[in-house]
Design a protein around this motif. Structure first.
Motif, PDB file in Angstrom:
ATOM      1  N   ARG A 247     -29.298 -51.414 -16.715  1.00 43.88           N
ATOM      2  CA  ARG A 247     -30.634 -50.908 -16.392  1.00 43.88           C
ATOM      3  C   ARG A 247     -31.042 -49.787 -17.340  1.00 43.88           C
ATOM      4  O   ARG A 247     -32.188 -49.719 -17.792  1.00 43.88           O
ATOM      5  N   ASP A 248     -30.103 -48.919 -17.671  1.00 44.20           N
ATOM      6  CA  ASP A 248     -30.409 -47.768 -18.499  1.00 44.20           C
ATOM      7  C   ASP A 248     -30.671 -48.153 -19.953  1.00 44.20           C
ATOM      8  O   ASP A 248     -31.654 -47.716 -20.554  1.00 44.20           O
ATOM      9  N   LYS A 249     -29.810 -48.989 -20.510  1.00 42.03           N
ATOM     10  CA  LYS A 249     -29.925 -49.307 -21.938  1.00 42.03           C
ATOM     11  C   LYS A 249     -31.041 -50.295 -22.240  1.00 42.03           C
ATOM     12  O   LYS A 249     -31.565 -50.322 -23.359  1.00 42.03           O
ATOM     13  N   PHE A 250     -31.403 -51.122 -21.280  1.00 37.52           N
ATOM     14  CA  PHE A 250     -32.465 -52.104 -21.515  1.00 37.52           C
ATOM     15  C   PHE A 250     -33.661 -51.864 -20.592  1.00 37.52           C
ATOM     16  O   PHE A 250     -34.405 -52.778 -20.265  1.00 37.52           O
ATOM     17  N   GLU A 251     -33.831 -50.599 -20.240  1.00 32.08           N
ATOM     18  CA  GLU A 251     -34.939 -50.219 -19.374  1.00 32.08           C
ATOM     19  C   GLU A 251     -36.285 -50.499 -20.038  1.00 32.08           C
ATOM     20  O   GLU A 251     -37.238 -50.936 -19.382  1.00 32.08           O
ATOM     21  N   VAL A 252     -36.367 -50.256 -21.330  1.00 30.45           N
ATOM     22  CA  VAL A 252     -37.621 -50.516 -22.049  1.00 30.45           C
ATOM     23  C   VAL A 252     -37.982 -51.997 -21.953  1.00 30.45           C
ATOM     24  O   VAL A 252     -39.131 -52.360 -21.665  1.00 30.45           O
ATOM     25  N   GLU A 253     -36.998 -52.886 -22.177  1.00 23.71           N
ATOM     26  CA  GLU A 253     -37.254 -54.321 -22.116  1.00 23.71           C
ATOM     27  C   GLU A 253     -37.615 -54.762 -20.695  1.00 23.71           C
ATOM     28  O   GLU A 253     -38.445 -55.660 -20.505  1.00 23.71           O
ATOM     29  N   ILE A 254     -37.007 -54.137 -19.695  1.00 21.16           N
ATOM     30  CA  ILE A 254     -37.327 -54.483 -18.304  1.00 21.16           C
ATOM     31  C   ILE A 254     -38.752 -54.072 -17.972  1.00 21.16           C
ATOM     32  O   ILE A 254     -39.512 -54.838 -17.358  1.00 21.16           O
ATOM     33  N   TRP A 255     -39.150 -52.872 -18.399  1.00 16.20           N
ATOM     34  CA  TRP A 255     -40.536 -52.431 -18.175  1.00 16.20           C
ATOM     35  C   TRP A 255     -41.522 -53.359 -18.887  1.00 16.20           C
ATOM     36  O   TRP A 255     -42.577 -53.693 -18.341  1.00 16.20           O
ATOM     37  N   GLU A 256     -41.182 -53.773 -20.110  1.00 22.55           N
ATOM     38  CA  GLU A 256     -42.054 -54.705 -20.823  1.00 22.55           C
ATOM     39  C   GLU A 256     -42.170 -56.029 -20.073  1.00 22.55           C
ATOM     40  O   GLU A 256     -43.263 -56.616 -19.968  1.00 22.55           O
TER      41      GLU A 256
END
Length: 440
Positions: A247-256
């Protein structure tokens, strides 16, 4: 001068000590994040290596170094003498910053080598900072201040990193080094404040047992005494770490994937993580009111199960339209971090107290951490090599994978916690078990 300040701070009833300790620990670890986390604010979306997303390659490279650091920390942190902590913290972070300079200079594709050396020293920072706080009557309160840093700090560092990229035009490869430069002076001030903290006093030792460096023979004896239970609580942490790390490292991709525009993600994740961070740490600080070490230990076990059930509740509310994407990200982050932070601050701290072992937090934490980051690497490799997005997905493999893993993580957390509870009930009932401070 330092000794005089320490004696002053160690006076019972002094309100300056907990404030200084929380500020120093919070700011020290937050500043460390500026040397570890900034690259996760970028996506490196046009780059691949060996058929794998280049960002995933960088994450795995850094996490592999970070994981090795945790294995090294089992010995180094558990044996570290107090007078060497400050210098070691600054040395390790300095090496990590030099590695980020290497990232900036070599760029694609060789930056992955320097990300490994960036992660290699940083895995020991948590244990070294927490060593200033453990074994005190106020450890849960102080640890809550420290834990806020890795919830809030991740969002703040990514916000600064994205500002450097979008407002100053800093490239994705120079941005990590430049973010570290922004936080270099605050780091020095923060670690100096840590150096002023006095050791636990007699009242602390009476309630939480003495905390001492542990030799290899002592570590092995502790593990033999509680082996099955230690293995199960480590299994809990492997799931927690893999989930939190993804969740932390790919948070940007999840928000996108949730539909947010790139230029607004920095503000969204910073605000969401700030809400999560201060709410979680504020609530968990109340564990200092629980004087009975047994009660705090069992209460934390129950909390792990409740938090896992609430992950399922968050998914239900989101998919049925009761909460929007922003509040869903806050909700799952809140319940996940309630488990993650309570594990760091309460479960291991109180386990040492009820076990009666004259050891330290670093040994158990680094056993768990090293295993947890190994699990994180395995999860990323599975995601990139074997995972296929289900039919009817929204086209974001990161988000769809996160949906699936939320259900799996919640179920495994409940299973492992129940097995742990059964083991420790039986273990603590054995006649030969005589835990020190069991009724404090």
């Amino acid at each position: 001068m330092t000794k005089r300040i320490q004696n002053w701070l160690n006076t019972d009833g002094s309100w300056l000590f907990p404030i200084l300790a929380m500020v120093a620990a919070f700011s020290s670890y937050l500043c460390m994040y500026a040397f570890r986390k900034p690259f996760t604010a970028a996506t490196y979306e046009s780059l691949e290596l060996w058929g794998i997303s280049y960002k995933v390659v960088l994450v795995i490279s850094q996490v592999f170094g970070y994981m090795l650091s945790k294995f090294i920390g089992i010995k180094v942190v558990s044996e570290m003498k107090p007078e060497r902590r400050v210098g070691t913290i600054l040395l390790l972070i300095g090496v990590a910053w030099l590695a980020l300079l290497g990232v900036a200079l070599v760029g694609y594709p060789y930056a992955l080598i320097f990300f490994f050396f960036n992660g290699l020293p940083l895995g020991m920072i948590w244990g070294l900072v927490f060593s200033f706080l453990e074994g005190r009557r106020l450890t849960e309160l102080l640890g809550a201040g420290l834990a806020a840093s890795f919830i809030v700090g991740s969002g703040w560092v990514k916000g600064v990193s994205r500002y450097l990229m979008f407002e100053w035009g800093v490239s994705e490869f120079w941005m990590p080094f430049m973010t570290g430069a922004v936080f270099a002076l605050p780091l020095l001030v923060s670690v100096w404040l840590l150096s002023l903290l006095p050791p636990p006093n007699e009242a602390d030792i009476a309630q939480r047992t003495v905390r001492e460096p542990m030799s290899g023979k002592e570590r092995m004896a502790f593990f033999k005494a509680y082996g099955p239970g230690i293995v199960m609580i480590i299994a809990i942490f492997v799931i927690l770490t893999a989930y939190r790390d993804f969740r932390d490292k790919f948070e940007v991709e999840i928000w996108e994937g949730l539909g947010y525009a790139k230029d607004e993600i920095g503000a969204q994740l910073a605000s969401a993580n700030t809400i999560i961070g201060f709410t979680v740490t504020g609530l968990l600080a109340f564990f200092i009111l629980v004087k009975n070490n047994y009660l705090a230990f069992w209460g934390n076990m129950g909390l792990l199960i409740v938090n896992s059930l609430m992950l399922f509740a968050s998914m239900f509310l989101f998919f049925n339209g009761y909460i929007d994407a922003y509040w869903w990200m806050i909700s799952i982050g809140f319940w996940m971090y309630m488990s993650y932070v309570s594990y760091h601050n309460v479960l291991l701290e109180r386990f040492i107290s009820v076990s009666g072992v004259k050891g330290n937090y670093g040994f158990l934490m680094y056993l768990a951490d090293s295993s947890g980051y190994l699990g994180s690497i395995i999860l990323l490799l599975y995601k990139e090599i074997w995972y296929k997005e289900p039919e009817g997905g929204n086209g974001s493999s990161w988000l769809e994978f996160f949906y699936s893993f939320t259900y799996i993580a919640g179920a495994l957390m409940i299973l492992f916690t129940l097995i742990s509870i059964i083991y420790f009930i039986r273990r603590f009932r054995q006649k030969e078990h005589n835990p020190i401070q069991a009724t404090t």
